[in-house]
Design an enzyme around this catalytic site. Structure first.
Site, short mmCIF file in Angstrom:
data_model
loop_
_atom_site.label_atom_id
_atom_site.label_comp_id
_atom_site.label_asym_id
_atom_site.label_seq_id
_atom_site.Cartn_x
_atom_site.Cartn_y
_atom_site.Cartn_z
N HIS A 110 0.88 -1.19 0.00
CA HIS A 110 0.00 0.00 0.00
C HIS A 110 0.91 1.23 0.00
O HIS A 110 1.98 1.22 0.64
CB HIS A 110 -0.83 0.06 1.29
CG HIS A 110 -2.13 -0.69 1.28
ND1 HIS A 110 -2.62 -1.33 2.40
CD2 HIS A 110 -3.07 -0.85 0.31
CE1 HIS A 110 -3.80 -1.87 2.12
NE2 HIS A 110 -4.09 -1.59 0.85
N CYS B 105 -2.14 2.73 9.20
CA CYS B 105 -3.16 1.77 8.76
C CYS B 105 -4.36 1.78 9.70
O CYS B 105 -5.49 1.52 9.28
CB CYS B 105 -2.61 0.36 8.73
SG CYS B 105 -1.24 0.13 7.60
N1 ARG Z 1 -3.74 -7.14 6.64
C1 ARG Z 1 -4.20 -5.93 6.02
C2 ARG Z 1 -4.23 -6.09 4.51
O1 ARG Z 1 -3.33 -6.70 3.99
C3 ARG Z 1 -3.32 -4.79 6.40
C4 ARG Z 1 -3.81 -3.48 5.85
C5 ARG Z 1 -2.99 -2.34 6.34
N2 ARG Z 1 -3.57 -1.12 5.98
C6 ARG Z 1 -2.93 -0.15 5.35
N3 ARG Z 1 -3.54 1.00 5.21
N4 ARG Z 1 -1.74 -0.32 4.84
O2 ARG Z 1 -5.12 -5.61 3.84
#
Ligand code: ARG
Length: 262
Positions: free
Chosen positions: A157, A254
């Protein structure tokens, strides 16, 4: 924010997630409460979205929507495991006074891949958010979008590789160049010549998953190198332990969706 009441790592949708590594949900909850308490101590307001059983990643509220000046672009998740979260978050927006709300047609993991600088919406793709979500965000939110391509699966991300330190006409960001394609690195250098450049050690503890109010910068406690660089630029790092949440590939940002008023 959304409490990690049902937090587990029972599926793997990014390289940080190993369903064989035990997760301590109580510890995750106390780390989440510490993060919320930091925001409250710094004078910020925190709204809490109720957690839902069976949605262990709902704690990562940054993925819930993108809010700029009262307009909301909801989320559409890439994977089936997280898809139902979008409707729970949509309901929260609509019952909390956000009338100008559009649900996206392209895959769009919200602030996971969108970073608002106050003048530009930086938009990531490569692993989660579909590139088609970028023009959709520009149209719905009415702000200029700059597309950036992510190339390292650990930094799946945008918010794992870049965050905004100061918003406005002359924003400042911190980022880890190696997470981006060559062209996107050039774009970032052009747009942000005075950025804080992070190194591999900063990135590997998810140190780029920071939250800044323009002065205080909340970071995972291992991000000591980045914290020193920020201190030299006049910021106040606030380090906090997010070790349990990192088992799912998450950090302070996150867990935090920002309701940008402008
Ligand atoms: N386990 C989650 C996923 O892979 C983590 C998300 C983390 N969120 C973020 N904004 N990076 O979707």
């Amino acid at each position: 924010m959304c409490p990690p009441e049902y937090f587990t790592v029972e599926y793997s949708i990014n390289p940080w997630m190993d369903p064989d590594t035990p997760v301590d949900t109580e510890l995750a909850m106390s780390q989440w409460q510490q993060l919320r308490d930091i925001y409250l101590r710094l004078g910020h307001t925190v709204d809490v979205v109720p957690a839902q059983p069976g949605l262990p990643d709902m704690v990562f509220a940054a993925n819930s929507g993108t809010v700029i000046a009262g307009k909301v672009l909801g989320a559409r998740f890439r994977t089936d495991e997280r898809a139902p979260e979008a409707e729970h978050f949509r309901r929260w927006f609509s019952t909390n006074g956000y009338r100008d709300l559009v649900m996206p047609s392209s895959v769009n993991e919200a602030e996971g891949d969108f970073a608002w600088t106050g003048s530009l919406l930086l938009a990531g793709s490569g692993f989660r958010t579909d590139p088609g979500a970028h023009p959709e965000a520009q149209e719905v939110l009415g702000v200029p979008v700059v597309s950036l391509k992510l190339v390292d699966p650990r930094y799946y991300h945008l918010d794992t590789a870049l965050f905004v330190l100061n918003k406005g006409e002359h924003p400042r960001v911190a980022y880890y160049p190696e997470a981006f394609s060559a062209g996107s690195q050039q774009v970032l250098r052009r747009l942000f010549p005075d950025a804080v450049i992070a190194d591999a050690a900063d990135a590997e503890c998810l140190g780029l998953n920071g939250v800044s109010d323009g002065r205080n910068v909340v970071l995972p406690r291992e991000a000591t190198g980045l914290a020193r660089s920020l201190e030299k630029r006049g910021y106040e790092p606030v380090l906090t332990d997010v070790s349990e949440l990192r088992k799912s590939g998450g950090g302070p940002k996150c867990c935090t969706m920002e309701l940008h008023a402008e």
